[in-house]
Enzyme design. Structure first.
Site, PDB file in Angstrom:
ATOM      1  CG  ASP A 186       7.488  -2.513 -13.401  1.00 19.37           C
ATOM      2  OD1 ASP A 186       6.880  -3.622 -12.596  1.00 19.37           O
ATOM      3  OD2 ASP A 186       7.222  -1.430 -13.439  1.00 19.37           O
ATOM      4  CG  ASP A 244       4.229   1.285  -7.820  1.00 19.60           C
ATOM      5  OD1 ASP A 244       5.476   1.286  -7.663  1.00 19.60           O
ATOM      6  OD2 ASP A 244       3.458   0.924  -8.705  1.00 19.60           O
TER       7      ASP A 244
HETATM    8  C1  DGJ Z   1       5.353   0.140 -11.593  1.00 15.64           C
HETATM    9  C2  DGJ Z   1       6.325   0.267 -10.841  1.00 15.64           C
HETATM   10  O1  DGJ Z   1       6.210   0.010  -9.433  1.00 15.64           O
HETATM   11  C3  DGJ Z   1       6.637   1.731 -10.824  1.00 15.64           C
HETATM   12  O2  DGJ Z   1       7.906   2.200  -9.917  1.00 15.64           O
HETATM   13  C4  DGJ Z   1       7.136   2.242 -12.246  1.00 15.64           C
HETATM   14  O3  DGJ Z   1       8.214   1.552 -12.848  1.00 15.64           O
HETATM   15  C5  DGJ Z   1       5.960   1.730 -13.113  1.00 15.64           C
HETATM   16  N1  DGJ Z   1       5.435   0.494 -12.740  1.00 15.64           N
HETATM   17  C6  DGJ Z   1       6.140   2.174 -14.505  1.00 15.64           C
HETATM   18  O4  DGJ Z   1       5.178   1.930 -15.223  1.00 15.64           O
END
Ligand code: DGJ
Length: 700
Positions: A453, A521
């Site tokens: 990430d 997300d």
């Molecule tokens: C952003 C990601 O897109 C989410 O799926 C998750 O992993 C969060 N970060 C965690 O902080």
């Protein structure tokens, strides 16, 4: 039998270089001034017929000759220059002598050297036997021994369209929770810049575009499209001039940056690929998907697993007992990979602290991660782990030990985003630390999958005192790619998911070393339909992670049926991300059935040919067809119902009119011509958020 026409050829008498793909020809003519000029990109034809010199119009104000393959900022060129350099004496731009071509298999290099300064460039092209995609990049070399050359712009390639009656631009825009929204507008007579200044590919724009004359549709019409393989800042400028020509130039970096090319040094650009298709936007996407599968994605033949991810269920409140509970439920649904998301390490009980301290939080995992990993493996699943290696909270042991490791300018206040700073991977010691940390995590915990990430862009980048401070914008991204490559090489079988606060790092560069990308997300299935539609313009469904989460959705508050959520996610690499401990027994049973159904259609979704369909009454669908046409899966969605009308039958233009097909669920049989031209009855359930999966098999 006549000898096959070579894929790459050069005719010295005409100064004509030609690249041939199965369905297109790309031709370049070396101009009288030594600069490679664009001649043709489009349908198969004999480019020798096009070699008549492009005479400039008879006016001192219209002296510009044919478009360059990479405009060098000299001569009567007034559009955006793909190469912008300044020599130590203040001279700008290059004037080329053509040194000749170099052809190796499907690769062509046009070798150029400046007439008076120690600068050489190779304009590079590559074609492959089974694809219409042309890959291009540039290599710029300082051939002298004295002062460095300042590079203000070094594009990978510039592209030129034939003259069309009109021009339309398709591109992707968005934001966090709204990635990959397809924008399709008439191209203004202007310079239109698509860019990311964020050090990441970006949520708000993608380095892909398509151009047509305004008449193409999903299945018909000529479409020219390009995609840049770069995961940091980038810029593509499309120039429609008042005379009616359209060109575009693109590469890494954004405006205002410059790089120092030292004597003897070569700067390599990322690959900028182009595709001509006469099969409309759908044909172009299918050709891209085939290319991404055969040339970009690692292990394209390996099934992307049905995964479970804990983020929406537990947020930062992770501990071993809770994750074991979720893992057991997930395994019962047929999940193949369990991913432990954020919150497992350091002091990470919120986004305020702990980033950078990659050791399990004792209060949550008293014996480390191994017991959970072992349990996940015992349940028959792979074990995945979330990491955000490029980032650090100020409140972390790592930052306290190495405050100088972050991207920063000492005389500027550092901007924190999500309470975090970015580590400077351009520093070799930081790259080495990150690689060693990830390698240790994978080795010690039996990790099969890393979700990598990155939750903030770059700000206040600087390296005061460094002779080449802006180089970090390139070097950071290269280090990310390099670490991923090393991890994969050292841990065969390890898979990596690209993520950046949702889909802010999705490009052909990162996908060359990751198996799939977290798309957004936003897991609301209604919003996902348009997000997935945009994603599919360039990228195949197997690279598109799609989770089924809880209802009401955490982002939108919208309530939708489980089946609709599943059907939307089954159009990509299916995952689950809800709090399974709150699902009813009926929901768990239905979910298990739908996971099993997904596994049946997975070869089609992940490796078939995709057709995007639009029906009536708000219906959209995606049709995945096996390459041999024997098996088909259609996922149809109607987010909202209007007036209680049933939509018209959905036409399936990808079927064969002469074949017969059986609906594997109802047993009904249909002629292909009927399904193509009249369509299949969708028989959607009443109400909003209706969906259906149709599976067809050719029976004759
Ligand atoms: C952003 C990601 O897109 C989410 O799926 C998750 O992993 C969060 N970060 C965690 O902080």
């Amino acid at each position: 039998m006549p000898a096959a026409t070579p894929a790459v050829s050069f005719d010295p008498a005409l100064g004509l270089a030609v690249l041939r793909t199965p369905n297109s020809v790309y031709a370049i003519r070396i101009g009288a001034d030594g600069s490679p000029r664009h001649l043709h990109w489009g349908p198969v034809l004999d480019p020798a017929a096009l070699t008549a010199p492009h005479s400039p119009a008879d006016s001192s104000f219209e002296a510009e000759a044919a478009a360059d393959e990479l405009a060098p900022q000299t001569g009567a060129r007034f559009g955006p220059a793909g190469l912008q350099v300044r020599f130590a004496d203040g001279t700008i731009g290059a004037q080329w002598d053509f040194l000749g071509p170099r052809i190796t298999g499907g690769e062509l290099r046009l070798r150029l050297a400046d007439r008076r300064y120690p600068l050489a460039a190779d304009l590079c092209y590559r074609v492959r036997p089974d694809s219409d995609v042309i890959e291009r990049w540039t290599e710029l070399t300082h051939t002298g021994e004295d002062a460095p050359v300042t590079v203000h712009r070094l594009d990978s390639a510039s592209w030129t369209l034939p003259r069309l009656a009109d021009y339309r631009l398709s591109h992707l825009v968005g934001g966090w929770n709204s990635e990959f929204q397809l924008q399709r507008d008439r191209l203004p007579v202007a310079e239109t810049t698509l860019t990311s200044r964020r050090g990441l590919t970006g949520h708000h724009a993608s380095p892909w575009l398509a151009l047509d004359d305004g008449t193409a549709d999903e299945e018909h019409g000529e479409v020219w499209s390009t995609a840049l393989a770069w995961s940091g800042s980038w810029r593509i400028t499309v120039h429609r001039d008042p005379v009616g020509r359209t060109t575009w130039t693109g590469g890494f970096g954004h405006e205002g940056l410059s790089w120092r090319l030292a004597p003897g040094e070569t700067l390599h650009t990322p690959v900028f690929s182009g595709l001509y298709s006469a099969g409309g936007f759908g044909g172009a996407s299918r050709a891209w998907h085939a290319h991404v599968r055969s040339q970009v994605l690692p292990e394209p033949e390996r099934d992307r697993p049905v995964l479970y991810n804990s983020w929406e269920a537990t947020g930062f409140a992770v501990d071993e007992a809770g994750q074991r509970r979720l893992a057991k439920l997930a395994a019962g649904l047929g999940v193949e990979l369990f991913v432990l998301d954020d919150g497992w390490f350091g002091a990470r009980t919120s986004d305020l602290a702990g980033l950078g301290d990659w050791t399990p939080r004792p209060a949550a995992f008293p014996d480390g991660l191994r017991p959970l990993a072992d349990e996940v493996h015992r349940l028959g699943m792979d074990f995945g782990l979330w990491v955000e290696p490029e980032m650090v909270n100020r409140d972390s042991d790592l930052y306290r030990a190495h405050p100088d490791w972050v991207v920063h300018t000492p005389t500027r206040d550092a901007t924190e985003l999500r309470n975090q700073l970015m580590l400077n991977f351009a520093l070799p010691e930081v790259e080495a630390w990150a690689h060693a940390t990830l390698d240790r995590l994978v080795t010690e915990n039996g990790v099969d999958w890393l979700k990598w990430d990155a939750n903030r862009p770059v700000t206040e980048a600087g390296r005061p005192g460094h002779p080449d401070p802006d180089r970090l914008w390139i070097d950071h991204t290269r280090a990310v790619h390099r670490i991923m490559d090393r991890l994969r090489a050292d841990h065969p079988g390890l898979r990596i998911e690209a993520c950046a606060g949702g889909g802010a790092r999705v490009d052909l560069g990162v996908l060359a070393r990751t198996d799939q990308a977290w798309t957004s997300d936003n897991t609301d299935p209604v919003d996902r339909i348009s997000i997935q539609h945009g994603f599919s313009q360039l990228l195949p469904a197997q690279a598109m992670a799609a989770w089924v989460t809880d209802s009401p959705n955490v982002t939108t508050g919208r309530t939708t049926p489980l089946r609709f959520r599943f059907h939307v996610s089954m159009a990509g690499a299916l995952g689950l991300g809800g709090d399974l401990t709150h699902w009813t027994p009926e929901e768990l049973t239905e979910a298990a059935e739908l996971v099993a159904r997904y596994k049946e259609i997975r070869p089609l979704v992940q490796r078939g040919e995709q057709h995007r369909l639009t029906g009536s009454g708000g219906v959209t669908a995606v049709h995945y067809a096996a390459a041999d046409g024997a098996e088909h899966a259609v996922l149809a969605f109607r987010p909202t119902t209007s007036f209680g009308h049933q939509p018209a039958p959905l036409r399936l233009p990808a079927l064969d009119s002469r074949a017969r097909y059986r609906d594997l669920d109802t047993g009904e049989e249909y002629g292909g011509a009927l399904l193509r031209h009249r369509g299949i009855e969708l028989r959607l359930p009443a109400g909003d958020h209706a969906s259906r999966l149709i599976r067809l098999r050719r029976v004759d």
